[in-house]
Design an enzyme around this catalytic site. Structure first.
Site, short mmCIF file in Angstrom:
data_model
loop_
_atom_site.label_atom_id
_atom_site.label_comp_id
_atom_site.label_asym_id
_atom_site.label_seq_id
_atom_site.Cartn_x
_atom_site.Cartn_y
_atom_site.Cartn_z
N ASP A 88 0.86 -1.17 0.00
CA ASP A 88 0.00 0.00 0.00
C ASP A 88 0.91 1.24 0.00
OD1 ASP A 88 -2.22 1.73 0.18
OD2 ASP A 88 -3.32 0.27 1.40
N GLU A 125 -10.67 6.39 4.37
CA GLU A 125 -9.68 5.77 5.25
C GLU A 125 -9.79 6.29 6.69
OE1 GLU A 125 -5.86 4.87 3.35
OE2 GLU A 125 -6.66 5.60 1.47
#
Ligand SMILES: *[C@@H]1O[C@H](CO)[C@@H](O)[C@H](O)[C@H]1NC(C)=O
Ligand SMILES: *[C@@H]1O[C@H](CO)[C@@H](O)[C@H](O)[C@H]1NC(C)=O
Ligand SMILES: *[C@@H]1O[C@H](CO)[C@@H](O)[C@H](O)[C@H]1NC(C)=O
Length: 613
Positions: free
Chosen positions: A295, A500
């Protein structure tokens, strides 16, 4: 001077040409050769610098054709909101990607770069793209991504969200792994259907109208304690394997080309450093042959604080089995550290070769060497009518009707299109940014008319009879509602956009003045509430006041999908893919739990019949 006879000249020329041709024959460039042979041939020609470049993914903002050339960069990405220009056209995207690709093709070996982007509900960074309900539509999204010259989407998220307090819960299909498993059908949408004789674990992308997909985030991202983003998932191996892992098996059967590693930890071990799960399980046991990708700054976060020992991060991440590192900014540091780790024997060349083999396998499989350049004739795929119609259909099928009438014998929906005067209220009724949520135009989403689309207010106006007066008041007072002579009101409220960690919530309430708008309007008129949210939120205190409640999730740009079912052109059919809690102190609460006591259980959803006029 000797004069050669014509046949002799011809023979000499032929010999010369043959020798020249032989010298120039390069197996990896021969599209008739099997992918594995091409990979082996190319890998054998590569220097360490060229190999490490392939493992490096950088952000477009730090990239240039010269950087791609000088560092042999294997991949680029756009982070959330990273665009060549605000409201850039498809042609501008294509031109940017083409320029970068020319840099890659000008290297000694001419290995094309692959460009990745978070196309998670349509091509959501791009102005004018169709925004679909999250992770629902594959093939049309692939076409829109290709319209901008991009070949790789970081989708689908196959997280099993076990606690809606998690800010990424809307990216997850369900708390039930079986629903998530079924929804891996997004992968053949993006990549194309695998052939009948396909071997599970191989990467597959059918061709130029498809993109490489990415199953993420491996593994257990949706199981963190209290839904805290990037945190720790505490569960035994059996729990991990039966709840969070199953959808990866489906993804591999469907030829997913890449797998993104999760920021989260499993029982205290960062997934980015988990050799057992990334290499021994995913690659060795499940036979995954595509590439794994970190990521964004994912290896940096192996240490606390993030980046405090980057040398260790590179070592641990690459040795765990991560093939491509989404660096994404400080690529010089990454490249020099990885190079020295290899030169010092800390990371064996076999690990580098494994990573590069996988990356090249995906690139060859998808035809990138044959078609490295964007196809500018695809520009008209972006936001085209057929895709908007498809989004509208997806919206009407995804809405869930939670309440219809104060008593079951007096349903409020479907609404009449022929009422003389109606009220539309609420912060989310005429706000395309709110309607699309996070991961739209900007990473965190935005407010207002952020792209091309139809708000729910627009859609109401388009749906009703020309004789109907539609009054819009974002947050009216009670007298206005009471004295307005409205046949009924539609109240559209919900969460503000988030992405997020910013979306992590402890109280799960919708922000003010949402609750008070509902209380005021529903206290003074017959009201249907449309809730725009990424997840179940607190509604129990207001439920009694509402005549109808529709969970619309984050519908995207096509507000008409909402009015299609509100006004009964189509019936409501959607069912809850997650449990709707009564109060936050019940969380986490999932279907099958011993203390299961939901407001609405998983699978709940009222239906209506289409209305005839
Ligand atoms: C699968 O079938 C296709 C023809 O349909 C063939 O070209 C290909 O080689 C086969 N692949 C494998 C792995 O058997
Ligand atoms: C970074 O980690 C490595 C490997 O654990 C260790 O040897 C080194 O001392 C660390 N460096 C710093 C500055 O902490
Ligand atoms: C809920 O939490 C958010 C922060 O996550 C905060 O901004 C908001 O004020 C809280 N709402 C209530 C009603 O406490």
């Amino acid at each position: 001077m000797a004069v050669l006879a014509a046949p002799v000249v011809a023979a000499v020329l032929l010999l010369t040409w043959a020798a020249y041709g032989e010298a120039q024959y390069v197996l990896y460039k021969d599209a008739t050769k099997p992918v594995e042979a091409r990979v082996t041939d190319l890998l054998a020609r590569m220097t360490l610098a060229e190999k490490i470049g392939q493992m490096t993914q950088i952000e477009r903002q730090v990239a240039s054709p010269q950087v791609l050339k000088d560092y042999f960069i294997g991949s680029l990405l756009s982070g959330g909101g990273s665009v060549p220009r605000k409201q850039a056209t498809a042609a501008e995207w294509v031109s940017m990607v083409s320029d970068f690709q020319k840099g890659s093709l000008s290297t000694r070996l001419g290995i094309p770069m692959i460009y990745g982007i978070d196309a998670v509900h349509g091509h959501n960074n791009v102005y004018g793209a169709t925004i679909f309900p999250h992770n629902r539509i594959g093939a049309a999204t692939a076409l829109e991504v290709r319209a901008t010259g991009i070949q790789y989407a970081f989708a689908p998220c196959i997280a099993v969200c076990r606690d809606p307090r998690w800010g990424r819960c809307y990216e997850s299909y369900s708390e039930d792994h079986r629903i998530v498993q079924a929804m891996t059908e997004l992968i053949p949408g993006l990549q194309g259907d695998v052939p009948a004789n396909f071997t599970s674990g191989m990467p597959y992308v059918a061709g130029k109208n498809n993109v490489a997909a990415c199953a993420k985030h491996f593994v257990g991202d949706g199981g963190t304690q209290n839904g805290v983003n990037e945190d720790n998932t505490i569960i035994d191996r059996r729990g991990l394997m039966t709840i969070h892992m199953p959808a990866y098996l489906n993804a591999l059967q469907k030829g997913v080309s890449t797998v993104m590693i999760s920021y989260s930890s499993w029982n205290g071990i960062k997934m980015h450093a988990n050799h057992d799960l990334v290499t021994r399980y995913l690659k060795d046991r499940l036979n995954f042959k595509g590439f794994t990708i970190s990521d964004w700054e994912g290896i940096d976060r192996i240490t606390t604080p993030a980046g405090s020992n980057y040398s260790y991060s590179v070592q641990a991440g690459v040795l765990a089995g991560i093939d491509m590192i989404m660096v994404p900014n400080n690529y010089q540091s990454f490249i020099s550290i990885l190079t020295s780790h290899v030169n010092n024997g800390i990371i064996p060349m076999s690990r580098i070769d494994d990573a590069v083999t996988r990356i090249l396998r995906v690139k060859f499989t998808m035809g990138l060497f044959e078609n490295p350049m964007p196809d500018s004739s695809m520009a008209d795929q972006l936001g085209k009518k057929e895709h908007r119609d498809l989004a509208r259909e997806a919206v009407r099928k995804s809405l869930v009707l939670l309440k219809n009438g104060k008593t079951s014998d007096k349903p409020m929906l479907p609404l009449s299109k022929k009422a003389p005067k109606i009220l539309v209220a609420g912060s989310h009724a005429d706000n395309l940014g709110y309607q699309c949520g996070g991961w739209t135009i900007e990473w965190q989403g935005d407010t207002g008319r952020i792209t091309v689309g139809m708000t729910i207010l627009d859609a109401v106006k388009a749906a009703v009879d020309p004789s109907t007066t539609v009054v819009f008041a974002e947050n009216p007072d009670a007298d206005f509602v009471k004295n307005g002579g409205f046949s009924y009101a539609i109240v559209v409220v919900g969460e503000h956009p988030y992405t997020e960690t910013k979306g992590d919530s402890l109280n799960m309430t919708i922000p003010d003045p949402g609750p008070s708008t509902v209380a005021t309007v529903c206290g003074a008129a017959q009201c249907a509430t449309v809730l725009i949210s990424g997840r179940p939120v607190v509604v129990q205190p207001f439920l009694g006041a509402m005549d109808a409640l529709v969970a619309a999730w984050l519908p995207g740009t096509e507000g008409q999908g909402v009015t299609d079912v509100l006004f009964g052109d189509y019936g409501f059919t959607g069912k809850l893919p997650r449990t709707w809690f009564k109060s936050v102190d019940q969380l986490p609460m999932n279907y099958g739990d011993a203390h299961y006591d939901p407001l609405f259980p998983l699978g709940f959803g009222l239906t209506t019949q289409p209305r005839t006029y």
